[in-house]
Structures are given as C-alpha cells and as structure tokens.
Design a protein around this motif. Structure first.
Motif, PDB file in Angstrom:
ATOM      1  N   THR A   1      32.914-100.463 -14.858  1.00 55.00           N
ATOM      2  CA  THR A   1      31.463-100.706 -14.830  1.00 55.00           C
ATOM      3  C   THR A   1      31.082-101.584 -13.644  1.00 55.00           C
ATOM      4  O   THR A   1      30.091-101.315 -12.958  1.00 55.00           O
ATOM      5  CB  THR A   1      31.003-101.354 -16.154  1.00 55.00           C
ATOM      6  OG1 THR A   1      31.400-100.522 -17.231  1.00 55.00           O
ATOM      7  CG2 THR A   1      29.498-101.534 -16.188  1.00 55.00           C
TER       8      THR A   1
ATOM      9  N   ALA B   1      31.156 -99.402 -10.602  1.00 54.09           N
ATOM     10  CA  ALA B   1      30.060 -98.427 -10.542  1.00 54.09           C
ATOM     11  C   ALA B   1      28.771 -99.106 -10.097  1.00 54.09           C
ATOM     12  O   ALA B   1      28.074 -98.635  -9.202  1.00 54.09           O
ATOM     13  CB  ALA B   1      29.877 -97.756 -11.902  1.00 54.09           C
TER      14      ALA B   1
ATOM     15  N   LEU C   1      26.531-108.887 -16.445  1.00 56.66           N
ATOM     16  CA  LEU C   1      26.115-108.909 -17.854  1.00 56.66           C
ATOM     17  C   LEU C   1      25.300-110.149 -18.172  1.00 56.66           C
ATOM     18  O   LEU C   1      24.247-110.076 -18.798  1.00 56.66           O
ATOM     19  CB  LEU C   1      27.343-108.823 -18.771  1.00 56.66           C
ATOM     20  CG  LEU C   1      28.173-107.546 -18.651  1.00 56.66           C
ATOM     21  CD1 LEU C   1      29.343-107.581 -19.624  1.00 56.66           C
ATOM     22  CD2 LEU C   1      27.322-106.310 -18.912  1.00 56.66           C
TER      23      LEU C   1
ATOM     24  N   LEU D   1      17.585-110.132 -22.994  1.00 58.43           N
ATOM     25  CA  LEU D   1      17.864-109.267 -24.144  1.00 58.43           C
ATOM     26  C   LEU D   1      17.847-110.056 -25.447  1.00 58.43           C
ATOM     27  O   LEU D   1      17.307-109.604 -26.453  1.00 58.43           O
ATOM     28  CB  LEU D   1      19.223-108.579 -23.982  1.00 58.43           C
ATOM     29  CG  LEU D   1      19.210-107.209 -23.322  1.00 58.43           C
ATOM     30  CD1 LEU D   1      20.629-106.679 -23.188  1.00 58.43           C
ATOM     31  CD2 LEU D   1      18.361-106.220 -24.126  1.00 58.43           C
TER      32      LEU D   1
ATOM     33  N   ARG E   1      36.287-105.229 -26.007  1.00 63.59           N
ATOM     34  CA  ARG E   1      35.328-104.497 -26.820  1.00 63.59           C
ATOM     35  C   ARG E   1      35.763-103.078 -27.112  1.00 63.59           C
ATOM     36  O   ARG E   1      35.475-102.548 -28.163  1.00 63.59           O
ATOM     37  CB  ARG E   1      33.981-104.478 -26.100  1.00 63.59           C
ATOM     38  CG  ARG E   1      33.460-105.859 -25.835  1.00 63.59           C
ATOM     39  CD  ARG E   1      32.218-105.827 -24.990  1.00 63.59           C
ATOM     40  NE  ARG E   1      32.455-105.308 -23.658  1.00 63.59           N
ATOM     41  CZ  ARG E   1      33.003-106.014 -22.665  1.00 63.59           C
ATOM     42  NH1 ARG E   1      33.394-107.250 -22.851  1.00 63.59           N
ATOM     43  NH2 ARG E   1      33.168-105.482 -21.481  1.00 63.59           N
TER      44      ARG E   1
ATOM     45  N   GLN F   1      34.074 -87.555 -20.515  1.00 62.68           N
ATOM     46  CA  GLN F   1      32.929 -88.466 -20.482  1.00 62.68           C
ATOM     47  C   GLN F   1      32.072 -88.355 -21.743  1.00 62.68           C
ATOM     48  O   GLN F   1      31.527 -89.344 -22.205  1.00 62.68           O
ATOM     49  CB  GLN F   1      32.076 -88.169 -19.235  1.00 62.68           C
ATOM     50  CG  GLN F   1      30.859 -89.070 -19.051  1.00 62.68           C
ATOM     51  CD  GLN F   1      31.219 -90.455 -18.519  1.00 62.68           C
ATOM     52  OE1 GLN F   1      32.329 -90.699 -18.064  1.00 62.68           O
ATOM     53  NE2 GLN F   1      30.288 -91.389 -18.608  1.00 62.68           N
TER      54      GLN F   1
ATOM     55  N   ILE G   1      24.878 -92.318 -15.433  1.00 58.64           N
ATOM     56  CA  ILE G   1      26.179 -92.781 -15.928  1.00 58.64           C
ATOM     57  C   ILE G   1      26.348 -94.297 -15.753  1.00 58.64           C
ATOM     58  O   ILE G   1      26.853 -94.980 -16.642  1.00 58.64           O
ATOM     59  CB  ILE G   1      27.325 -91.990 -15.243  1.00 58.64           C
ATOM     60  CG1 ILE G   1      27.291 -90.537 -15.736  1.00 58.64           C
ATOM     61  CG2 ILE G   1      28.688 -92.614 -15.532  1.00 58.64           C
ATOM     62  CD1 ILE G   1      28.173 -89.589 -14.977  1.00 58.64           C
ATOM     63  N   THR G   2      25.886 -94.825 -14.628  1.00 57.17           N
ATOM     64  CA  THR G   2      25.979 -96.279 -14.423  1.00 57.17           C
ATOM     65  C   THR G   2      25.061 -97.024 -15.385  1.00 57.17           C
ATOM     66  O   THR G   2      25.451 -98.031 -15.978  1.00 57.17           O
ATOM     67  CB  THR G   2      25.634 -96.635 -12.964  1.00 57.17           C
ATOM     68  OG1 THR G   2      26.489 -95.896 -12.091  1.00 57.17           O
ATOM     69  CG2 THR G   2      25.809 -98.121 -12.697  1.00 57.17           C
TER      70      THR G   2
ATOM     71  N   GLU H   1      24.124 -96.039 -18.293  1.00 59.54           N
ATOM     72  CA  GLU H   1      24.756 -95.943 -19.622  1.00 59.54           C
ATOM     73  C   GLU H   1      25.900 -96.943 -19.756  1.00 59.54           C
ATOM     74  O   GLU H   1      26.024 -97.623 -20.772  1.00 59.54           O
ATOM     75  CB  GLU H   1      25.327 -94.538 -19.839  1.00 59.54           C
ATOM     76  CG  GLU H   1      24.299 -93.468 -20.119  1.00 59.54           C
ATOM     77  CD  GLU H   1      24.942 -92.083 -20.226  1.00 59.54           C
ATOM     78  OE1 GLU H   1      26.165 -91.961 -20.008  1.00 59.54           O
ATOM     79  OE2 GLU H   1      24.208 -91.128 -20.526  1.00 59.54           O
ATOM     80  N   ALA H   2      26.751 -97.004 -18.736  1.00 55.77           N
ATOM     81  CA  ALA H   2      27.935 -97.867 -18.808  1.00 55.77           C
ATOM     82  C   ALA H   2      27.517 -99.324 -18.957  1.00 55.77           C
ATOM     83  O   ALA H   2      28.016-100.047 -19.821  1.00 55.77           O
ATOM     84  CB  ALA H   2      28.805 -97.676 -17.571  1.00 55.77           C
ATOM     85  N   LEU H   3      26.576 -99.755 -18.109  1.00 53.19           N
ATOM     86  CA  LEU H   3      26.161-101.147 -18.173  1.00 53.19           C
ATOM     87  C   LEU H   3      25.357-101.430 -19.444  1.00 53.19           C
ATOM     88  O   LEU H   3      25.598-102.422 -20.135  1.00 53.19           O
ATOM     89  CB  LEU H   3      25.326-101.511 -16.947  1.00 53.19           C
ATOM     90  CG  LEU H   3      24.934-102.975 -16.978  1.00 53.19           C
ATOM     91  CD1 LEU H   3      26.122-103.841 -16.629  1.00 53.19           C
ATOM     92  CD2 LEU H   3      23.772-103.250 -16.068  1.00 53.19           C
TER      93      LEU H   3
ATOM     94  N   SER I   1      27.614-101.689 -22.357  1.00 48.13           N
ATOM     95  CA  SER I   1      28.358-102.952 -22.337  1.00 48.13           C
ATOM     96  C   SER I   1      27.504-104.095 -22.883  1.00 48.13           C
ATOM     97  O   SER I   1      28.015-105.019 -23.511  1.00 48.13           O
ATOM     98  CB  SER I   1      28.778-103.317 -20.910  1.00 48.13           C
ATOM     99  OG  SER I   1      29.608-102.330 -20.377  1.00 48.13           O
ATOM    100  N   LEU I   2      26.209-104.047 -22.630  1.00 47.70           N
ATOM    101  CA  LEU I   2      25.319-105.099 -23.122  1.00 47.70           C
ATOM    102  C   LEU I   2      24.986-104.904 -24.600  1.00 47.70           C
ATOM    103  O   LEU I   2      25.000-105.853 -25.383  1.00 47.70           O
ATOM    104  CB  LEU I   2      24.031-105.129 -22.292  1.00 47.70           C
ATOM    105  CG  LEU I   2      24.166-105.749 -20.899  1.00 47.70           C
ATOM    106  CD1 LEU I   2      22.990-105.372 -20.007  1.00 47.70           C
ATOM    107  CD2 LEU I   2      24.279-107.277 -20.991  1.00 47.70           C
TER     108      LEU I   2
END
Lengths: 272, 272
Positions: free
Chosen positions: A15, A18, A90, A97, A111, A168, B14-15, B17-19, B22-23
C-alpha cells in the motif's frame, strides 16, 4: 540530483508503494531512488530503518521522502525521529476519521492475519486454481461455476486477466480461445454457446498482437501482421454478431482490463 | 448502523481501495458497505458519483466516507461538493511534497498509459508467462533465465507465489515440486541441483496442508494427515541438510509470502 524515496511498512509495504508511487509520478522532473522497507514491526527494526534513512540523507545530500503505513504508535514514534520528510499515510487520516465516526481507532498491526483475511486468502487461491485449471479452453465442464468466461484470439490477454481477477477480487474466471476455424465459420464454440451470458470478449490492435506473437513464434504465419489483421477483424465481427460485450485491451494494464470488465459486466468482487 | 464507504478514482481504484481498507479495519466496531467507483475522469462522471454518494447519505442516514485518488483539479472540485466525508488521499500530501521538493506537481491523469508503464506491463506479462510455462516442474531448460526457483511438496503454495511475484514485481519465478521418491532418498532433484543458488523452499503446517489437499482429493492417501506429516518433515529436513533458505507459508497471504521471500533472498523487483 537524486533523492531517495522510502516505502516503509509494518506489513508488505504494498500500500505504501502504491500510494507513494502515485504521488511521485506527479513530479516527473525529480529523480528518485526507490527503496521498500517491509515488516518494520519492532522498535529495533524501526531503529535500523531510521539509520538507513539517515545514511541516504547524507549520501544524497537531500532529505529522503518516507511514505509509511505503520499503525503501531511506538514504531511510528521511532520512525519519526529520522531525518526524512515523513509522509504518515494512515496517521494523517485517522484523526478526521475518528471525528467523523465518533469512535477511537484500534492500533492493531498484523491486520491481514485475521480470520476474515484467511477466508479471503482461501477464496483467492481457489479462484486462482480455477483460472489455471480452466485456462485456454483446457476444460469446460466447470463453466457452471465460473463467474465469467473470457474469450478472444490467441495472445489477446485472456490468461493474465483471468489470474489477476482471481488474485485481486476472488473472481472465478475461465478462458476459452477462439480458433481460426471458428473465425472462418463465424461460429461461436459450443462450449461457450451454452454459457453465453458469462462470455466477455477481448480484442487487441493487430499491430500490437503481431508484436506479442512475434516474441513467442518469430517470423511465423501465426505472428504475421496479415494473420493478426484477419483474426482481429473476424473476432470483432463475431462479437458484434453475437452481441458479446467486449473490450480492446491494447492500451490497458492488466489491472485496468480487469476493473473495466467488472464495470462493464457488473460482476462483483468476491472478497474484500 | 451501517455506513457506506466509497473508493473513488480516475483510474482502477485499486490504490484508493488498498488505503481505504487499511484505514477502515482500524474501526472494527463500525460496519461499512463498500463501493468502488473507478474511472471517474470527467465532470459528468463526477456528477453521477456525487449523486450516488448523496443517495447513500440519505439511505444510511449517515455521511458516507469517500476515499479518493483523483488528481485532476476540476473532477476533484466537483467531487468535493458531495455530502460525504472526503478523504482526499493524494491531494492531502501534494502540498507538503511540493514544499519539500521545491517544485510544483503536474496534475496528469491516465498516468499508467505512459511509455514506462507500457514497458512494465510487458515485463510483468513476460514474467507471468514464464511462471506459467515453468510451473510445477513442467520445464527446466529455462532455469538459466529464472530469478528464483521455488520448491516444496505439492500444494505448499508455489504456483500462487510465483504468479504473484511475476505480476506485482516482474520477477521470473519457476517452481519445481519435490516428490515422495526424492523425499525418501533425501535427494535434491537434478533439475534443481544445478541451480542451487536460485532455490527457495516453501513449507507449511501439515494440518493446513491436509485441509488444502482434501479440497483437491478428498479422503485420499495424498491428503491424509499421516502423509502430510511425513512429507513436511522430510522436506524440512532436506532444506536444512542442503542449506536451502525456506519459509513456512501457513500464516501468510500470497503478498506476504512474496515480499518475505524477496527480503530473505535479496531478489529485487524488476519493475517500478
């Protein structure tokens, strides 16, 4: 003047890579040496990472850029002591958030080891095995199970797309090649006819197809521009006649082909 | 109380989604409905996305969270008009990066269509074809070209790992199974012996191996816990005797296995 960019994570670093890469390409005139530091999940490893970042700072004569996705507070604190320009991917978004959701976040690492992640892993591997077992028309008796069946002429990108969708998204994708005989007769293969709703066609510019085929079988009839022209023309005609949704893959990466197919067909990802 | 999380992008998403994922996992007590909106690259598509976000806001009675990686200023501006809680992933870091680098960023979209991206695409596909052609010991005459050769007993995760390393990193990974005869004789296959520096061994907990094998061939000798115990014990002995670096893949995802192998062997990614 070269600068070092670090992608640092307590996990794989994928991540961080990316996102960092998406940002760095917006500075095309800057030159970066890219280094990924995965699995930085202890204070000790964090200290080693800091030492490495600081060494790059001295060697380059420029502050390194450090993209990190570390969640753990202590590790994060240690990393922040480096001389790098810290991009805390993050952490930056956690405060807004938490405010929006009205709850505190849990600072868990590792995780992906959760039970849910394990179930996803199995689904992805199962989907990938499905793609491999049902590659290139090898078998069609499992097409009932398939989420999608890709078709197209040889080397139009079917196999990589199937495997990417499996890995994926956990999608079960089979693929079936269309041969010259079928093109000549403008006849959809029987194996496909019974699953017509699941079929998606790939096509590709003939010039590009000839280049790809030439890598496999140089200077053959198979890879000649004449043959590629013929096959692409006929397969596109077949797609239109049979009303098969299709996509020209020439300008797209395997990620783009996959997401576009999902968007066009409405097929949903099987994992989260 | 369910809330909608959008992953919005002018590319594949995709980026984002990944980030975003993760959050979101850091808020295990919140329930999210996840929606990806890829290829939002025009004002018109942005308006449709905003309408969809606003509808979710009304239906849920809660503001959706919107993770976006849109670079284009006009599209970004349009999206910001939604009622969602906006997490502007790239934009947030552009200002500090511009300050550090001392240059303005270029707001290009369609970044993956660059010439470099095309070369990467070819390398990845070439690596994937290599993995498929050299899967399961099918051929060993191309091992000179291999960056790495994975070995292990049947179903220990060799093929998925090879394909993932090819797709994500452009690494040419072959794989070769170790059979019962070779285990019994504690003899490394000849095909591997000549490329010993390139070999990496996978191992797996016997209980897990039995579960995986049972999915393929239920209630067989092959999938019995006794047989799995034997094979794993012998292969681990072989790794130690032959000093082959190895990894137990049981608790890891295919991404984790791949990045750990790269870390342990020092094999570098072939693409950026």
């Amino acid at each position: 003047m070269k600068r070092t960019a670090f992608f640092l994570s307590d996990g794989t670093g994928i991540t961080a890579e990316a996102l960092g890469q998406s940002l760095l390409v917006l500075f095309p005139n800057c030159e970066f040496e890219r280094v990924t530091l995965p699995y930085i999940d202890t204070i000790e490893k964090a200290r080693e990472a800091v030492a490495r970042i600081n060494r790059a700072c001295e060697t380059d004569g420029l502050r390194p850029i450090v993209f990190d996705t570390v969640v753990n507070g202590e590790v994060q604190q240690e990393i922040r002591r480096s001389k790098g320009c810290m991009i805390d991917i993050l952490g930056t978004f956690l405060k807004p958030l938490e405010a929006e959701l009205g709850v505190r976040s849990t600072c868990t690492t590792g995780r992906s080891h959760s039970i849910a992640a394990k179930a996803y892993y199995e689904k992805r591997i199962e989907a990938m095995n499905f793609a491999l077992d049902n590659d290139d028309g090898a078998r069609s008796r499992y097409y009932d199970e398939a989420d999608i069946i890709l078709t197209g002429v040889s080397r139009s990108g079917k196999t990589p797309t199937c495997i990417y969708m499996a890995l994926q998204y956990g999608i079960k994708a089979a693929n079936f090649p269309i041969t010259e005989d079928e093109l000549h007769d403008q006849r959809l293969p029987d194996a496909l006819r019974t699953h017509k709703r699941k079929i998606f066609g790939l096509t590709i510019d003939p010039e590009r197809l000839a280049i790809i085929r030439n890598e496999r079988k140089p200077n053959s009839r198979y890879s000649s521009i004449k043959q590629c022209n013929y096959e692409v023309e006929e397969v596109e005609l077949m797609y239109r006649r049979e009303r098969i949704p299709h996509l020209n893959s020439t300008d797209y990466s395997v990620e783009e082909i996959s997401t576009r197919i999902m968007m066009m067909t409405g097929i949903e990802r099987q994992i989260r």
